[in-house]
Scaffold this motif. Structure first.
Motif, PDB file in Angstrom:
ATOM      1  N   LEU A 235      -1.135   6.637  -0.848  1.00 54.13           N
ATOM      2  CA  LEU A 235       0.760   7.235  -0.305  1.00 54.13           C
ATOM      3  C   LEU A 235       0.484   8.025   1.409  1.00 54.13           C
ATOM      4  CD1 LEU A 235       0.134   9.396  -3.566  1.00 54.13           C
ATOM      5  CD2 LEU A 235       1.125   7.391  -3.760  1.00 54.13           C
ATOM      6  N   THR A 236      -0.183   7.868   2.355  1.00 57.96           N
ATOM      7  CA  THR A 236      -0.063   8.185   3.409  1.00 57.96           C
ATOM      8  C   THR A 236       1.055   7.072   3.903  1.00 57.96           C
ATOM      9  OG1 THR A 236      -1.611   7.791   4.444  1.00 57.96           O
ATOM     10  CG2 THR A 236      -1.649  10.259   3.924  1.00 57.96           C
ATOM     11  N   LYS A 237       0.171   5.767   4.367  1.00 55.59           N
ATOM     12  CA  LYS A 237       0.243   4.815   4.413  1.00 55.59           C
ATOM     13  C   LYS A 237       2.031   4.086   3.880  1.00 55.59           C
ATOM     14  CE  LYS A 237      -3.227   3.762   6.539  1.00 55.59           C
ATOM     15  NZ  LYS A 237      -4.966   3.176   6.436  1.00 55.59           N
ATOM     16  N   SER A 238       1.989   3.768   2.247  1.00 53.58           N
ATOM     17  CA  SER A 238       3.169   4.252   1.666  1.00 53.58           C
ATOM     18  C   SER A 238       3.700   4.474   0.963  1.00 53.58           C
ATOM     19  CB  SER A 238       2.447   2.279   0.736  1.00 53.58           C
ATOM     20  OG  SER A 238       2.438   1.344   1.900  1.00 53.58           O
ATOM     21  N   PRO A 239       3.870   6.220   1.488  1.00 57.03           N
ATOM     22  CA  PRO A 239       4.791   6.772   1.304  1.00 57.03           C
ATOM     23  C   PRO A 239       6.279   6.476  -0.257  1.00 57.03           C
ATOM     24  CG  PRO A 239       5.754   7.352   3.315  1.00 57.03           C
ATOM     25  CD  PRO A 239       4.366   6.340   3.245  1.00 57.03           C
ATOM     26  N   PHE A 240       5.847   7.947  -1.190  1.00 59.86           N
ATOM     27  CA  PHE A 240       7.327   7.029  -2.384  1.00 59.86           C
ATOM     28  C   PHE A 240       8.167   8.319  -1.903  1.00 59.86           C
ATOM     29  CE2 PHE A 240       4.675   4.715  -4.608  1.00 59.86           C
ATOM     30  CZ  PHE A 240       4.267   4.260  -5.747  1.00 59.86           C
ATOM     31  N   PRO A 241       9.438   7.350  -1.733  1.00 58.50           N
ATOM     32  CA  PRO A 241      10.255   8.243  -0.712  1.00 58.50           C
ATOM     33  C   PRO A 241      10.483   9.318  -2.409  1.00 58.50           C
ATOM     34  CG  PRO A 241      11.172   6.634  -2.462  1.00 58.50           C
ATOM     35  CD  PRO A 241      10.044   5.884  -2.714  1.00 58.50           C
TER      36      PRO A 241
END
Length: 199
Positions: free
Chosen positions: A43-49
């Motif tokens: 989740l740190t590389k492709s965080p959710f808005p």
């Protein structure tokens, strides 16, 4: 063949104790089931808005009436729900940040909680719809929060367990690496946590 979803919420990479602990849990799971497939959700590389009006509008608009804007806004949520539904086991790495969970993990949870899809309200209150899953929470904290005077400051484990239970995941095991900032304890804290893993 089981499917393991490895949820990473620490940005510290190889230095992260929550990641190390989660990996140790997964190693033991794969030792029991060598054919298990692991999907990593960093989740740190492709965080959710963070949820905004556009997301909430999409959540509460019937699918048959979705506009292109609705479809784009709800795509993160659909992806997160699909991944958690597909998994047999969910391993969540959760470092404590200021007594709570990282914001990236909270955003992921916010996109998973969808009325009528991951939970519903009935005559007897809310009912989780994500059932038949096993979850492990790999918690890393600088202090000691499992007991003692600081136990009341732990808003990580109670929150995650409450959220998972709300959507139907009640088989939850918590493994803590704690005291990671305390001299005399920090040197063995991670090894002690790994030794405590019971599947």
């Amino acid at each position: 063949m089981s499917k393991i979803l490895n949820v990473i919420s620490s940005p510290r990479g190889e230095a992260s104790n929550s990641i190390k602990l989660a990996n140790a849990i997964i190693d033991q799971l794969r030792a029991q089931d060598p054919a298990a497939v692991v999907e990593v959700k960093d989740l740190t590389k492709s965080p959710f808005p963070h949820l905004e009006e556009v997301h909430l509008n999409a959540f509460f608009t019937p699918i048959e009436h979705h506009t292109e804007e609705n479809k784009a806004a709800i795509s993160h949520s659909n992806q997160a729900i699909r991944e958690i539904m597909d998994a047999n086991v969910i391993v969540i790495g959760a470092p404590m940040y200021n007594f709570g969970i990282p914001s990236v993990l909270k955003s992921w949870f916010d996109h998973i909680a969808r009325a009528g899809i991951t939970f519903k309200y009935g005559a007897n209150g809310p009912e989780g719809l994500v059932t038949g899953k096993k979850a492990y929470i790999a918690v890393a904290t600088g202090g000691i929060y499992s007991s003692g005077d600081s136990a009341g400051y732990d808003f990580v484990v109670p929150y995650i367990k409450a959220f998972l239970g709300f959507i139907g995941i009640t088989d939850v095991t918590v493994i803590r690496a704690e005291g990671l900032a305390i001299p005399g304890i920090q040197e063995t804290a991670l090894d002690k946590a790994i030794d405590s893993i019971q599947l």
